[in-house]
Design a protein around this motif. Structure first.
Motif, PDB file in Angstrom:
ATOM      1  N   PHE A  36       0.819  -1.213   0.000  1.00 13.49           N
ATOM      2  CA  PHE A  36       0.000   0.000   0.000  1.00 13.49           C
ATOM      3  C   PHE A  36       0.855   1.267   0.000  1.00 13.49           C
ATOM      4  CE2 PHE A  36      -2.532  -3.387   1.720  1.00 13.49           C
ATOM      5  CZ  PHE A  36      -3.788  -3.186   1.151  1.00 13.49           C
ATOM      6  N   ASP A  37       0.576   2.107  -0.977  1.00 10.68           N
ATOM      7  CA  ASP A  37       1.126   3.455  -1.014  1.00 10.68           C
ATOM      8  C   ASP A  37      -0.010   4.352  -0.527  1.00 10.68           C
ATOM      9  OD1 ASP A  37       2.148   5.926  -1.546  1.00 10.68           O
ATOM     10  OD2 ASP A  37       2.640   5.521  -3.651  1.00 10.68           O
ATOM     11  N   TYR A  38      -0.038   4.601   0.793  1.00 12.04           N
ATOM     12  CA  TYR A  38      -1.209   5.227   1.390  1.00 12.04           C
ATOM     13  C   TYR A  38      -0.969   6.669   1.848  1.00 12.04           C
ATOM     14  CZ  TYR A  38       1.040   3.698   5.792  1.00 12.04           C
ATOM     15  OH  TYR A  38       1.928   3.485   6.832  1.00 12.04           O
ATOM     16  N   GLY A  39       0.087   7.251   1.329  1.00  7.84           N
ATOM     17  CA  GLY A  39       0.414   8.619   1.725  1.00  7.84           C
ATOM     18  C   GLY A  39       1.312   8.652   2.940  1.00  7.84           C
ATOM     19  N   GLN A  40       2.039   7.560   3.176  1.00  5.32           N
ATOM     20  CA  GLN A  40       2.931   7.486   4.318  1.00  5.32           C
ATOM     21  C   GLN A  40       4.126   8.427   4.148  1.00  5.32           C
ATOM     22  OE1 GLN A  40       2.301   5.112   1.985  1.00  5.32           O
ATOM     23  NE2 GLN A  40       3.628   3.327   2.248  1.00  5.32           N
ATOM     24  N   ARG A  41       4.833   8.626   5.236  1.00  2.00           N
ATOM     25  CA  ARG A  41       5.929   9.602   5.290  1.00  2.00           C
ATOM     26  C   ARG A  41       7.005   9.330   4.239  1.00  2.00           C
ATOM     27  NH1 ARG A  41       7.928  13.179   9.251  1.00  2.00           N
ATOM     28  NH2 ARG A  41       6.093  12.698  10.493  1.00  2.00           N
ATOM     29  N   HIS A  42       7.250   8.089   3.917  1.00  2.00           N
ATOM     30  CA  HIS A  42       8.267   7.746   2.926  1.00  2.00           C
ATOM     31  C   HIS A  42       7.861   6.468   2.195  1.00  2.00           C
ATOM     32  CE1 HIS A  42       9.859   4.305   5.197  1.00  2.00           C
ATOM     33  NE2 HIS A  42       9.670   5.030   6.274  1.00  2.00           N
ATOM     34  N   VAL A  43       8.534   6.194   1.072  1.00  2.00           N
ATOM     35  CA  VAL A  43       8.222   4.996   0.279  1.00  2.00           C
ATOM     36  C   VAL A  43       9.363   3.979   0.344  1.00  2.00           C
ATOM     37  CG1 VAL A  43       6.652   6.193  -1.275  1.00  2.00           C
ATOM     38  CG2 VAL A  43       9.097   6.079  -1.833  1.00  2.00           C
ATOM     39  N   HIS A  61       2.514  -9.065  -7.626  1.00  2.00           N
ATOM     40  CA  HIS A  61       2.664  -8.074  -6.562  1.00  2.00           C
ATOM     41  C   HIS A  61       1.899  -6.820  -6.954  1.00  2.00           C
ATOM     42  CE1 HIS A  61       5.420  -5.200  -4.082  1.00  2.00           C
ATOM     43  NE2 HIS A  61       4.296  -5.490  -3.435  1.00  2.00           N
ATOM     44  N   ILE A  62       0.858  -6.512  -6.194  1.00  2.00           N
ATOM     45  CA  ILE A  62       0.016  -5.364  -6.468  1.00  2.00           C
ATOM     46  C   ILE A  62       0.278  -4.269  -5.439  1.00  2.00           C
ATOM     47  CG2 ILE A  62      -2.381  -4.533  -6.419  1.00  2.00           C
ATOM     48  CD1 ILE A  62      -3.229  -7.139  -7.686  1.00  2.00           C
ATOM     49  N   VAL A  63       0.411  -3.039  -5.902  1.00  2.41           N
ATOM     50  CA  VAL A  63       0.543  -1.888  -5.011  1.00  2.41           C
ATOM     51  C   VAL A  63      -0.731  -1.057  -5.118  1.00  2.41           C
ATOM     52  CG1 VAL A  63       1.830   0.201  -4.444  1.00  2.41           C
ATOM     53  CG2 VAL A  63       3.053  -1.844  -5.236  1.00  2.41           C
ATOM     54  N   VAL A  64      -1.463  -0.959  -4.012  1.00  5.61           N
ATOM     55  CA  VAL A  64      -2.701  -0.183  -3.964  1.00  5.61           C
ATOM     56  C   VAL A  64      -2.367   1.237  -3.510  1.00  5.61           C
ATOM     57  CG1 VAL A  64      -4.961   0.056  -2.857  1.00  5.61           C
ATOM     58  CG2 VAL A  64      -4.089  -2.221  -3.444  1.00  5.61           C
ATOM     59  N   ARG A  65      -2.882   2.211  -4.220  1.00  3.75           N
ATOM     60  CA  ARG A  65      -2.620   3.615  -3.879  1.00  3.75           C
ATOM     61  C   ARG A  65      -3.869   4.254  -3.287  1.00  3.75           C
ATOM     62  NH1 ARG A  65       0.557   2.168  -8.032  1.00  3.75           N
ATOM     63  NH2 ARG A  65       2.755   2.801  -7.905  1.00  3.75           N
ATOM     64  N   THR A  66      -3.724   4.768  -2.087  1.00  2.00           N
ATOM     65  CA  THR A  66      -4.810   5.487  -1.423  1.00  2.00           C
ATOM     66  C   THR A  66      -4.240   6.811  -0.912  1.00  2.00           C
ATOM     67  OG1 THR A  66      -4.406   4.615   0.806  1.00  2.00           O
ATOM     68  CG2 THR A  66      -5.763   3.268  -0.647  1.00  2.00           C
ATOM     69  N   ASN A  67      -5.064   7.647  -0.314  1.00  2.00           N
ATOM     70  CA  ASN A  67      -4.582   8.947   0.164  1.00  2.00           C
ATOM     71  C   ASN A  67      -4.975   9.160   1.624  1.00  2.00           C
ATOM     72  OD1 ASN A  67      -7.323   9.195  -0.498  1.00  2.00           O
ATOM     73  ND2 ASN A  67      -7.136  11.388  -0.908  1.00  2.00           N
ATOM     74  N   MET A  68      -4.536   8.253   2.480  1.00  2.00           N
ATOM     75  CA  MET A  68      -4.850   8.370   3.897  1.00  2.00           C
ATOM     76  C   MET A  68      -4.159   9.568   4.539  1.00  2.00           C
ATOM     77  SD  MET A  68      -4.765   4.294   4.824  1.00  2.00           S
ATOM     78  CE  MET A  68      -5.067   4.492   6.584  1.00  2.00           C
ATOM     79  N   SER A  74      -1.777  10.680  12.195  1.00  2.00           N
ATOM     80  CA  SER A  74      -0.663   9.815  12.583  1.00  2.00           C
ATOM     81  C   SER A  74       0.644  10.478  12.183  1.00  2.00           C
ATOM     82  CB  SER A  74      -0.788   8.455  11.882  1.00  2.00           C
ATOM     83  OG  SER A  74       0.418   7.719  11.983  1.00  2.00           O
ATOM     84  N   ALA A  75       1.698  10.206  12.944  1.00  2.00           N
ATOM     85  CA  ALA A  75       3.010  10.748  12.588  1.00  2.00           C
ATOM     86  C   ALA A  75       3.541  10.140  11.295  1.00  2.00           C
ATOM     87  CB  ALA A  75       3.999  10.490  13.726  1.00  2.00           C
ATOM     88  N   LEU A  76       2.919   9.056  10.839  1.00  2.00           N
ATOM     89  CA  LEU A  76       3.346   8.427   9.590  1.00  2.00           C
ATOM     90  C   LEU A  76       2.654   9.015   8.369  1.00  2.00           C
ATOM     91  CD1 LEU A  76       3.636   4.630  10.515  1.00  2.00           C
ATOM     92  CD2 LEU A  76       5.260   6.496  10.870  1.00  2.00           C
TER      93      LEU A  76
END
Length: 237
Positions: A36-43, A61-68, A74-76
């Protein structure tokens, strides 16, 4: 499609999810990883997830993109919150907890599993050596599994229930490392630090738990650190 033994593995690129991936592999599953690429601090972890998946021979391998990060909390995911430098108060949920993250991730994983005919979803949560996140508890996993099987056609109509597999739930991280090394996990490809810099910080809660686990397991952590928190120094045999 039903007859194939497929597993969906939540793969963050961290130590726990990578170990679980290899545990699923050891059971003979065809591996399907979801990150998941969810808008976390880093990739940085996503880069590691791709490397781990490739080395493990993952079928897809699937990468799901969201915008949490749109709501933060969260600090993340919130640029205005800082990752704490030392272990947080164990009596409180850390600021690095991402609201309902595992609930969201498992929902995506269940959809993916139903689509490909998988009845096994693996996730690397633990109740032993962890940061106190509420969505890592067995009670949550049981409730989520029940909800998934009440809301999927494969379970309700076809009788093919989806099982959420948590092989690390009662395992210490040191025991996990010993098992992972036997299974062939390359922990040098994994990333645990909450920060995405060239070197792991060695002082955040996640680094502290990882370093402690390697020390107790009797192995040197293969990733480089720029600092090491008190009481969690790397073990050099």
């Amino acid at each position: 499609m039903v007859g194939l033994k497929r597993a969906v593995v939540l793969l963050s690129g961290g130590m726990d999810s990578s170990t679980v991936l290899y545990m699923a592999k050891s059971e003979g599953f065809e591996l399907h990883a979801i990150s998941f690429d969810y808008g976390q601090r880093h990739v940085r972890e996503l880069e590691c997830a791709r490397a781990v998946a490739q080395k493990a021979g993952v079928k897809e391998h699937i990468v799901v993109r969201t915008n949490m990060d749109a709501w933060g909390g969260s600090a993340l995911t919130d640029k205005y919150l800082e990752v704490p430098e030392n272990e947080p108060d164990k009596g409180r949920i850390p600021i690095t907890y991402v609201p309902a993250r595992n609930m969201i991730f498992l929902s995506f994983a269940a959809s993916y599993a139903e689509a490909i005919g998988s009845q096994d979803v693996f996730i690397g949560v633990s109740e032993v050596d962890y940061s106190g996140y509420v969505d890592c508890r067995q009670e949550f996993i049981d409730a989520m599994e029940k909800a998934i099987n009440m809301g999927t056609v494969c379970a309700v109509q076809d009788g093919r229930k989806i099982s959420i597999r948590t092989p690390l739930i009662h395992m210490t991280k040191s025991a996990e490392i010993k098992l992972g090394i036997k299974l062939g996990v390359d922990y040098g490809l994994t990333w645990t630090c909450y920060k995405g810099e060239d070197l792991a910080c060695g002082t955040c809660d996640s680094c502290t738990l990882r370093l402690k686990a390697f020390r107790e397991a009797g192995y040197k952590d293969p990733i480089p650190y720029k600092a090491v928190s008190s009481g969690a120094r790397p073990f050099y045999p």
